[in-house]
Structure formats: C-alpha cells, structure tokens
Motif scaffolding. Structure first.
Motif, PDB file in Angstrom:
ATOM      1  N   ALA A 157      28.717  33.626  37.658  1.00  0.00           N
ATOM      2  CA  ALA A 157      29.901  32.197  36.995  1.00  0.00           C
ATOM      3  C   ALA A 157      28.429  31.219  36.186  1.00  0.00           C
ATOM      4  O   ALA A 157      29.203  30.444  36.086  1.00  0.00           O
ATOM      5  N   ALA A 185      40.893  29.471  39.343  1.00  0.00           N
ATOM      6  CA  ALA A 185      40.039  29.698  40.675  1.00  0.00           C
ATOM      7  C   ALA A 185      40.594  27.962  41.106  1.00  0.00           C
ATOM      8  O   ALA A 185      40.077  27.531  41.931  1.00  0.00           O
ATOM      9  N   VAL A 231      36.999  35.194  43.911  1.00  0.00           N
ATOM     10  CA  VAL A 231      35.809  34.487  42.441  1.00  0.00           C
ATOM     11  C   VAL A 231      34.659  35.773  41.787  1.00  0.00           C
ATOM     12  O   VAL A 231      35.001  35.807  41.185  1.00  0.00           O
ATOM     13  N   MET A 280      34.990  27.559  40.617  1.00  0.00           N
ATOM     14  CA  MET A 280      34.318  28.688  40.840  1.00  0.00           C
ATOM     15  C   MET A 280      32.917  29.364  41.718  1.00  0.00           C
ATOM     16  O   MET A 280      32.105  29.808  42.784  1.00  0.00           O
TER      17      MET A 280
END
Length: 238
Positions: free
Chosen positions: A45, A173, A188, A210
């Motif tokens: 992420a 998200a 996620v 996230m």
C-alpha cells in the motif's frame, strides 16, 4: 472450496502473494493462486502511486466491455465463474456453467448467510476496485483490452450481499469499508493487490485509509493470480 471467514487469510480470490507488477502483464493463471508467502499488504500500500482523483468525465460501464465477458475462454461467463467459486451447495441449470442456486455463507461484507437463486438473487458480484474508481485513477488512459481485463479479473471480483454492496457505490477505502470489521484487512489487501497489478494510483486520503486498516494486521498477505491484464483481441469496448 476454501472461503474467507472474518479476518482469516485463506480465500478463493483473496490470498497469497502478488508479484507487484505495474507494467502490462500478458500471462497469468486463470484464477488467483491460493498458496505462498511473501510481501505484506501494508508495504505494498505504501508503494502505490499517489495522485489526485481525475474527473469522471467520459466514464460508462461500456468502456470496460460487455458485462461478464468470458475472457478466460472457459465457455462460462465471468459472473457464473465467480458464483461457482464463492458459493456453497451450488446447483446448475443445463451443464456446469449456469448457476441456478447456492449459498453465500458467510457474506464477506456483512457476515450474514445469503441464499442465491437465479432471477431472484440477493447476491451481487462486486468489483473490489470499482470500475468508476479505476477510471478516475488511471483506467481512462488504458487500451480497451486492459479495461476489459480488469472488469473480468477474478482477483477483482467477489460474491457479496447485494443490499450491502449497493451502499458501496464506487467508493474507495477512504469512503467505504465492509460493515464486517473482521473482513476489512482482506478487503483492503485485495484493493491494494488490484491497484498494484494494474498500475492504478490512489489518492492521499485513500492510501492513508488503506494503511490505517492494514496497520492493524501487519502480516496480511496480498492476493495474487487472476487473469492476464490484457483481454483477448476478440473482445471490444468503446
């Protein structure tokens, strides 16, 4: 069939490692891989490109091709492929493609048990990364074959409760997470995996959301597999 249950990290479409490719991929399994270890979702992420959301101008579902195209050439449409994968007690009409009934137990978004019956369905097939969201974060500039691939990639698809899914819309998200908190880490992680695989960017607020979720599950693995990021030439999108 192994299914996601709460925060578990075994699932049909949502577990194992992802390669992290952002370039166009032209190979891949017909479905997601189910084994392996490797990179954490939190680190992935953090590696996503951050940009502002582009305008929605020009978006339509048709930009991603005909709904549920058989891009993996298994003679079953994508919707039925996902129903077969995600439902229990599956029954068919006229062969082994057309799913007539089954049980979603549990629904990953709400945790409820949902019955599926063709024509009176309470089950949606959700794009984990919504197509409109993808359009505003890079897909607008893709070749049609890549948009078609995203719309039909098992890595980006999951059977869910229809009423809960309608509340999601095209949220990312930062604006929507599953009501079942135990499922938020796998959810996620799946969004991160899809965005990394296809080279989609995220907004600052989205990446922060996230990372906040994934900080609570630092060992969460990324899903992998799915279809190639380029659909066969016979498929068209406007």
């Amino acid at each position: 069939m192994t299914r996601l249950r709460g925060g578990a990290v075994t699932a049909v479409a949502l577990l194992a490692v992802v390669t992290g490719c952002t370039a166009e991929q032209t190979d891949g399994a017909a479905g997601p891989e189910r084994t392996g270890g490797g990179g954490a979702a939190l680190a992935a992420a953090d590696s996503l490109t951050v940009k502002g959301r582009a305008p929605k101008t020009g978006y339509s579902r048709e930009r991603f091709g005909t709904a549920w195209a058989d891009t993996d050439s298994n003679s079953c449409d994508t919707r039925d492929d996902i129903l077969k994968r995600d439902l229990k007690n599956v029954r068919f009409t006229g062969g082994t493609c057309k799913v007539s009934s089954g049980l979603l137990d549990p629904d990953p978004y709400s945790g409820k048990e949902i019955s599926y019956r063709r024509g009176r369905s309470q089950v949606d097939i959700d794009h984990v990364v919504a197509l409109s969201d993808a359009w505003q974060k890079g897909a607008k500039y893709w070749a049609p074959s890549k948009r078609i691939a995203l719309a039909n990639d098992p890595l980006n698809l999951i059977a869910v409760d229809a009423s809960t899914n309608r509340g999601k819309g095209d949220g990312d998200a930062a604006t929507w997470l599953p009501p079942d908190k135990a499922y938020r880490c796998p959810y996620v992680a799946a969004q991160v995996a899809v965005k990394k695989k296809y080279g989609l960017w995220v907004t600052t607020a989205e990446r922060s959301a996230m990372k906040k979720v994934l900080a609570g599950c630092p060992d969460q693995k990324l899903p992998s597999g799915g279809n190639p990021t380029k659909a066969p030439e016979r498929f068209r999108a406007r």
